[in-house]
Write a protein that holds these residues in place. Structure first.
Motif, short mmCIF file in Angstrom:
data_model
loop_
_atom_site.label_atom_id
_atom_site.label_comp_id
_atom_site.label_asym_id
_atom_site.label_seq_id
_atom_site.Cartn_x
_atom_site.Cartn_y
_atom_site.Cartn_z
N GLY A 1 0.69 -0.99 0.10
CA GLY A 1 0.37 -0.37 -0.27
C GLY A 1 1.03 1.11 -0.38
N TRP A 2 1.62 1.31 0.79
CA TRP A 2 2.33 2.50 1.20
C TRP A 2 4.07 2.13 1.33
N SER A 3 4.48 3.58 0.82
CA SER A 3 6.56 3.04 0.92
C SER A 3 6.99 4.32 1.40
N PHE A 4 7.54 3.89 2.56
CA PHE A 4 7.95 4.66 4.02
C PHE A 4 9.14 5.05 3.59
N ARG A 5 9.39 6.03 4.20
CA ARG A 5 10.60 6.82 3.47
C ARG A 5 11.96 6.71 4.73
N ILE A 6 12.53 6.61 4.63
CA ILE A 6 13.36 6.58 6.53
C ILE A 6 14.58 6.97 5.25
N TYR A 7 14.85 8.30 6.74
CA TYR A 7 15.74 9.28 6.23
C TYR A 7 15.65 10.26 7.94
N ARG A 8 17.26 10.85 7.46
CA ARG A 8 17.55 11.74 8.84
C ARG A 8 15.96 12.35 9.02
N GLY A 9 16.04 11.95 10.54
CA GLY A 9 14.81 12.68 10.92
C GLY A 9 13.72 11.70 11.18
N GLN A 10 13.68 10.40 10.19
CA GLN A 10 12.57 10.50 9.92
C GLN A 10 12.62 8.36 10.31
N PRO A 11 12.91 8.35 11.55
CA PRO A 11 12.45 6.25 11.89
C PRO A 11 11.02 6.34 11.89
N MET A 12 11.63 4.94 12.27
CA MET A 12 9.81 4.29 11.74
C MET A 12 10.16 2.41 12.73
N GLY A 13 8.69 2.55 12.94
CA GLY A 13 8.98 1.68 14.34
C GLY A 13 7.89 0.07 13.79
N GLN A 14 7.82 -0.94 14.88
CA GLN A 14 7.06 -1.75 14.70
C GLN A 14 6.84 -2.17 15.94
N GLY B 1 15.60 13.06 -0.42
CA GLY B 1 16.17 12.83 -1.72
C GLY B 1 16.79 11.42 -1.41
N GLN B 2 17.07 10.86 -0.80
CA GLN B 2 18.35 9.64 -1.19
C GLN B 2 17.53 8.62 -0.33
N ALA B 3 15.96 9.20 0.23
CA ALA B 3 15.83 7.90 1.47
C ALA B 3 15.48 6.13 0.82
N LEU B 4 15.81 5.97 2.30
CA LEU B 4 15.68 3.80 1.83
C LEU B 4 14.15 4.19 2.24
N ARG B 5 13.80 3.00 1.21
CA ARG B 5 11.85 3.25 0.84
C ARG B 5 11.94 1.07 1.74
N ALA B 6 11.37 1.66 3.28
CA ALA B 6 10.45 0.32 3.31
C ALA B 6 8.83 0.27 2.88
#
Lengths: 407, 471
Positions: A109-122, A209-214
């Motif tokens: 559904g979505w592609s979440f971008r991980i970059y500086r200041g944009q962590p995510m968790g589960q 612009g260089q985000a790792l997408r999860a």
């Protein structure tokens, strides 16, 4: 003999042939239904030369396991060495548990971008001991090769957030897969069974612009025109997003109608078989079809529903080329692992498993599957049956007219 | 042994009804996108259906205003229809590569798209199956043309036309393709029409009607599919054979030398002169990317052009070349008979043997020396022209897939535009192979074997693969 007589004889012969064929295909054994499968990605493992084996642990979620199809390649050669399949039970007390949550449906559904200041968790629950890593479905196409991605594993405690930091894994983008499941390995946690955890993923030096997408899935699709199937959410945890203005703390978000779960898998040591072989089937070399699923049918195993098994392939002496099982180098089948010469390996073999089903149930199911979702009379089982019988009549007429003698 | 005219007509009707019944079964059993590229073809003709709305900036109530919306509408219908089936065909392919393009046009897309618009079929699933049934009608027409065309070339009571129609009507791949959405169906019909006119010309003699009909049919076939230009050499050969008595008799060696030199020059230009090579490749509908190599030298008789491609791809001392050729040939022959899905659903290899033996018998019969050519001069001439047609069609397929697209598969369905000569050749050869007293029973047995092979293909291979149930 008259035309009528010849036509009647033709019909009788045709009917007898069809009944014989019908018995061969339809009635000579129990009906079998395929419930478990791993599609082929047309990647060849090593050839099954003498001394080499290849195997896969699987779970049987249907009735009594009665057949395993394996995709084999012979590179176009018409004759292959005979292949033997051995089936061994796996002593796995939790075969039905989703110890590796998988991507649902056929898209994300979505592609979440991980970059500086944009962590995510589960958050999640580990159902097994010796948790030793976490897989994330990522796309690192635009991520600079030297960028570092950090995964942290925290104990998820109700009273304290976040809880105790247990593990930290740092990987460089150049060492990751560009697209696919990437493993973040860590020292095994011996007592992980039944424990709740939180993992977070962050990046210190990756710009937007260089985000790792999860990838993650949503419970409900926001756009109805999206052509993918609906997802389901992971029942033992939820996605956790940060507030970017308050790094590095992470806050839980209680309910959100459009958030779902990050697509992840948990890595545990594989459960390997220890019990003896319960079924062993050999397929003659001349019956092995290249680049196709080859069926290994055996006497149904009673009480095998819900149990885990390991099947092992080896070539037997004979003329012809040593066949190669076909597999995917990426772990795609979440309920078992690929083995090469008995050693667990990354990847998933291409296979299907069939279990027994009562004949009536199989016919009903087949009728529903063929007949469902089609307009008008297309696919209706009775119509199809009538067409088969009608073909016999028409064929009899053609043959009768052809055999009619005229000077 | 012979058949009455009424007997042949009734038998033909029964065959057509048999094909219709089989086609209905295939249309029911094959899932959506169950044959190659069906989803893309459907998206293209739906675009035609809605193009006028899109051009005006309007939209159908269930669509948006872009080509993506046409694709999304179809994808939703596809996913809805495949709920409950074990594995939708190519799930990852549903969205990727499916967005239709206005530039990709074809008579088939235009005709069916406009038909859907005229009838007003908006539901995508209904539209899909309606197109499948229209395509099935094209298949029926091809069988009728096979029968009728062979009738011009055989004595009045000969069963050969019936045998030819029986082969066309019992090829599982042809029935499966006819029961799916594919421009190949219209291409097969257009080419069959050309062969029908050619057979009429051959059987009934030269007349203005026959010549004009042949010409118009050729033009129609080329408009439907550019690769139908393989038919044009047949016109040239036919004309040359016809006129040899009037025009070529008594010509001097100088004349023939000039003809040979002109032919050599033409072939050399095609091989060595890239602009002409590109034109030829484009005219016959093949991709010309290989001829746009920047290494090409524009000097006549230089290095580049098709000659370089031939040098690259035809490696007689390389075992890999022969292995590739063998694989292409095997896949071609298998997919000529039964190879469903996205070239992945086949019966086990030994189930091809009975049909293969029947077809081989026909080929062997063709090679038998013609006993008393004077007894059947039309049939004899038709055999030569049919063999030429099949050779041209097969040659073009292999040239394309060996030289110009070496990574692609030579699929048997590409030979279906030549179904009329293929079936006539087989039927005539098969009939001539056996002694008169056993011809009838052997032919009946052959038809029975072909029908049984088809049943194995659909129930033993297709149903088990697509529905994952082995009854």
């Amino acid at each position: 003999m008259s035309v009528t007589g010849r036509t009647i004889i033709g019909l009788i012969v045709g009917l007898a042939l069809s009944l014989g064929l019908g018995w061969l295909f339809l009635l000579s054994g129990p009906a079998l239904e395929c419930r478990e499968e791993q599609p082929s990605w047309k990647y060849h493992l090593g050839a099954l030369v003498p001394g080499q084996t290849a195997g896969q642990t699987i779970i049987n979620r249907g009735g009594d396991l009665a057949r395993v199809d394996v995709r084999l390649g012979t590179f176009g050669w018409p004759l292959a060495k005979p292949v033997r399949l051995d089936l061994i039970p796996v002593d796995d007390p939790l075969p039905e548990q989703r110890y590796r949550p998988m991507a649902a449906g056929h898209g994300v559904g979505w592609s979440f971008r991980i970059y500086r200041g944009q962590p995510m968790g589960q958050t999640f629950v580990a159902h097994r001991p010796d948790l030793k890593g976490i897989y994330l479905l990522i796309n690192s196409t635009w991520t600079p090769p030297e960028a570092v991605v950090t995964l942290k594993l925290w104990q998820d405690e109700l009273a304290v957030f976040p809880g105790k930091l247990l593990r930290t894994v740092k990987l460089k983008a150049k060492d990751m897969v560009q697209r696919g499941f990437q493993l973040f390995p860590f020292e095994p946690i011996v007592d992980s069974a039944g424990q709740r955890y939180l993992f977070t993923v962050e990046a210190d030096d990756i710009g937007p612009g260089q985000a790792l997408r999860a990838q993650f899935l949503t419970e409900r699709w926001q756009y109805e025109t999206w052509p993918y199937k609906r997802a389901f959410s992971y029942p033992d945890g939820q996605c956790v997003l940060p507030f970017s203005e308050m790094p590095p703390e992470i806050y839980k978000i209680a309910t959100n109608s459009w958030l779902g779960d990050i697509i992840f898998r948990l890595a545990y040591p594989p459960v390997m078989p220890t019990e003896p072989v319960v079924r062993s089937v050999s397929k003659p070399g001349w019956r092995i079809t290249d680049n196709d699923f080859n069926a290994f049918t055996f006497k149904p195993i009673p009480g095998s529903q819900g149990k885990a098994y390991y099947f092992r392939l080896r070539a037997e002496p004979g003329w012809g080329i040593a066949p190669t099982p076909m597999a995917d180098p990426v772990d795609r089948y979440p309920y078992g692992c690929l083995t090469i010469n008995g050693v667990p390996s990354h990847g998933s073999m291409s296979f299907r498993t069939y279990h027994t089903a009562p004949q009536e149930q199989a016919w009903e199911l087949l009728g529903k599957r063929i007949g469902g979702n089609k307009p008008g009379w297309l696919g209706r089982p009775k119509v199809l049956l009538g067409l088969v019988v009608g073909q016999l009549v028409l064929l009899g007429l053609v043959l009768g007219l052809l055999l009619r003698r005229r000077p | 042994m012979s058949m009455t005219g009424a007997g042949r007509q009734w038998a033909l009707l029964a065959l057509l009804a048999l094909f219709a019944a089989r086609g209905w079964i295939y249309a029911s059993v094959l899932p959506l996108n169950g044959m190659p590229d069906e989803l893309e073809h459907m998206a293209q003709l739906r675009l035609v259906q809605y193009q006028s709305l899109l051009d005006q900036g309007q939209h159908h109530p269930s669509l948006g205003v872009g080509t993506w919306d046409v694709a999304a509408d179809l994808a939703r219908a596809f996913n809805r229809a495949t709920v409950g089936t074990p594995q939708p065909e190519r799930p990852y392919g549903v969205a990727a590569g499916m967005t239709p393009h206005s530039r990709r046009s074809s008579v088939y897309y235009t005709a069916l798209g406009r038909l859907l618009g005229w009838i007003g079929v908006n539901d995508p699933l209904t539209a899909w199956y309606a197109c499948r049934l229209v395509s099935l009608g094209m298949g029926l027409a091809v069988i009728g043309l096979v029968f009728s065309g062979a009738s011009f070339l055989c004595p009045p009571k000969s069963p050969v036309p019936l045998l030819a129609a029986a082969l066309a009507g019992l090829i599982p791949q042809f029935a499966a393709l006819a029961a799916s959405v594919s421009p190949e169906n219209l291409a097969a019909l257009a080419a069959a029409l050309f062969f029908w006119w050619a057979a009429r010309l051959l059987g009934r003699g030269i007349s203005l009607l026959n010549i004009v009909g042949c010409g118009l049919a050729l033009i129609a076939a080329v408009l439907v599919k550019k690769t139908a230009l393989f038919l044009s050499p047949l016109i040239i050969v036919g004309l040359a054979a016809r006129l040899k008595g009037r025009f070529f008799r008594g010509r001097s060696g100088l004349f023939w030398g000039g003809v040979a030199a002109a032919s050599l020059l033409g072939i050399s230009l095609i091989l060595f002169y890239p602009p002409l090579a590109n034109r030829v490749a484009r005219i016959i509908g093949l991709g010309f990317y290989r001829t746009y190599d920047p290494r090409f030298d524009w000097t006549l008789f230089g290095q580049p052009g098709l000659w370089e491609i031939i040098h690259d791809q035809i490696r007689l001392t390389d075992p890999g070349f022969w292995f590739h050729l063998k694989s292409l040939t095997v896949i071609f022959l298998k997919s000529l008979w039964a190879y469903f899905g996205q070239m992945e659903v086949t019966p086990d290899w030994y189930w091809y043997l009975p049909a293969g033996l029947v077809l081989l018998a026909g080929a062997v019969g063709c090679l038998r020396p013609a006993a008393g050519v004077g007894d059947d001069p039309v049939g004899h001439r038709a055999t030569i022209y049919s063999a030429l047609a099949v050779g041209l069609a097969g040659g073009l397929i292999f040239i394309r897939h060996v030289l110009l697209f070496p990574g692609t598969l030579a699929q048997g369905r590409f030979l279906f535009p030549a179904l009329v000569p293929v079936c006539f050749l087989w039927a005539r050869g098969f009939w001539r192979l056996w002694p008169d007293r056993v011809r009838g029973p052997v032919a009946a047995g052959a038809i029975g074997v072909l029908w049984l092979s088809d049943q194995v293909a659909v129930w033993g291979a297709a149903v088990e693969w697509f529905y994952r149930i082995s009854p």
